[in-house]
Write an enzyme that holds these catalytic residues in place. Structure first.
Site, PDB file in Angstrom:
ATOM      1  N   LYS A   1       3.385  -6.306   5.113  1.00  0.00           N
ATOM      2  CA  LYS A   1       2.176  -7.132   4.904  1.00  0.00           C
ATOM      3  C   LYS A   1       1.549  -6.809   3.559  1.00  0.00           C
ATOM      4  O   LYS A   1       1.744  -5.734   2.988  1.00  0.00           O
ATOM      5  CB  LYS A   1       1.162  -6.917   6.024  1.00  0.00           C
ATOM      6  CG  LYS A   1       0.726  -5.474   6.282  1.00  0.00           C
ATOM      7  CD  LYS A   1      -0.442  -4.985   5.475  1.00  0.00           C
ATOM      8  CE  LYS A   1      -0.881  -3.579   5.878  1.00  0.00           C
ATOM      9  NZ  LYS A   1      -1.777  -2.906   4.937  1.00  0.00           N
TER      10      LYS A   1
ATOM     11  N   ASP B   1      -3.303  -0.969  12.236  1.00  0.00           N
ATOM     12  CA  ASP B   1      -2.626  -2.125  11.619  1.00  0.00           C
ATOM     13  C   ASP B   1      -1.686  -2.844  12.583  1.00  0.00           C
ATOM     14  O   ASP B   1      -1.162  -3.913  12.251  1.00  0.00           O
ATOM     15  CB  ASP B   1      -1.771  -1.663  10.430  1.00  0.00           C
ATOM     16  CG  ASP B   1      -2.566  -1.609   9.136  1.00  0.00           C
ATOM     17  OD1 ASP B   1      -3.642  -2.234   9.077  1.00  0.00           O
ATOM     18  OD2 ASP B   1      -2.099  -0.942   8.192  1.00  0.00           O
TER      19      ASP B   1
END
Ligand code: C5P
Length: 285
Positions: A13, A141
């Site tokens: 990401k 996350d």
């Protein structure tokens, strides 16, 4: 033991923005962030086995903790959620292509992919909401990367809101040097500043307004990390000098992500900044 083998892509990401609101009493920080999964990915393969084990292979394998990192934590957590009626052994293999401790969420992506894959392999049918709760218990996350699409996160990372974001092209520049996430947040505690409301930035991302998006990228952890790792600031400058639309540190760093106008532009940026390469996000389904 033979049986089904499932292979899942675990996508890295980029944090298109990361706003740190405050330090909480539990030591975590309340955040807002737009998390964009990108084409770069690890490959997580699971097959039924007697015990739970994680093997890491590939380019960055030597930098992953020997215990398999977050993937084993995720596997243990979903085994518990599935209960004794389901099998709870698996051999998990991670082909590690995402740089480690880089701010690109590689370990969290492996954990998220492991949750999806074992839920399927063991036939647990843990519903999406419960899977997100398990993900949050594994790491801040992990819920965002479990979603598998661009999301706005809030809280410590456990509140996840899908965002429609058309395809964008980026150039990323990881470094060998690692930044530990707790260190980056502790540095923010000393001198940290909270960035602006990100409403206009999110609208720019949703409408693919590249110039507006490039001009508004920000990360509140960037200044504290740059103060200790000047190569991050130098790399952002290097990208802007060769006309990147914008450049920002991802997550707790030190990886720098630069926004490009299109693939050809991205290839020119990557050629101009040594050690960088092109990714796109969100990845094709
Ligand atoms: O949740 P995770 O284990 O990934 O967090 C690692 C560390 O990063 C935490 O122990 C904390 O120091 C810091 N962190 C934080 N606020 C967040 C996420 C992480 O302070 N929202």
């Amino acid at each position: 033991m033979t049986g089904r083998i499932l292979a899942t892509r675990a996508h890295a990401k980029i944090n298109v923005f990361l706003r740190v609101l405050s330090r909480r009493d539990d030591g975590f920080h309340d955040l807002e962030s737009l998390v964009l999964p990108v084409s770069l990915h690890d490959l997580v393969t699971v097959r039924a086995d007697e015990d739970l084990s994680v093997q890491v292979i590939g380019e960055h394998a030597s930098k992953v903790p020997r215990d398999g990192g977050l993937a084993l934590t995720a596997a243990t957590a979903i085994a518990e959620a599935c209960g004794r009626d389901h099998p709870h052994g698996a051999a998990i293999q991670i082909d590690k292509r995402i740089p480690v401790t880089a701010g690109m969420g590689g370990g969290s992506a492996d954990a998220a992919a492991t949750l999806h894959a074992l839920n399927d392999l063991w036939g647990c049918a843990v519903p999406a909401g419960s899977l997100t709760e398990i993900a949050a218990s594994v790491g801040s996350d992990v819920p965002a990367l479990l979603a598998g699409r661009p999301v706005l996160i809030r809280g410590r990372g456990e509140h996840v809101l899908p965002v429609h974001m058309p395809s964008s092209v980026w150039v990323v520049r990881p470094f060998d040097q690692q930044v530990r996430t707790p260190d980056a947040f502790a540095w923010w505690d000393v001198e940290g500043v909270t960035g602006p409301d990100a409403g206009a930035l999110v609208a720019a991302a949703e409408t693919a307004h590249v110039d507006l998006l490039g001009a508004s990228l920000f990360n509140d952890l960037q200044a504290p990390v740059c103060a200790r790792h000047p190569q991050v600031a130098e790399t952002i400058e290097a990208f802007l000098d060769v006309d990147a639309v914008g450049a920002v540190m991802s997550g707790s760093g030190p990886t720098v992500a630069a926004l490009a106008r299109h693939l050809l532009h991205a290839e020119r940026l990557a050629a101009a900044v040594p050690g960088s390469f092109v990714v796109s996000g969100p990845p094709a389904p």
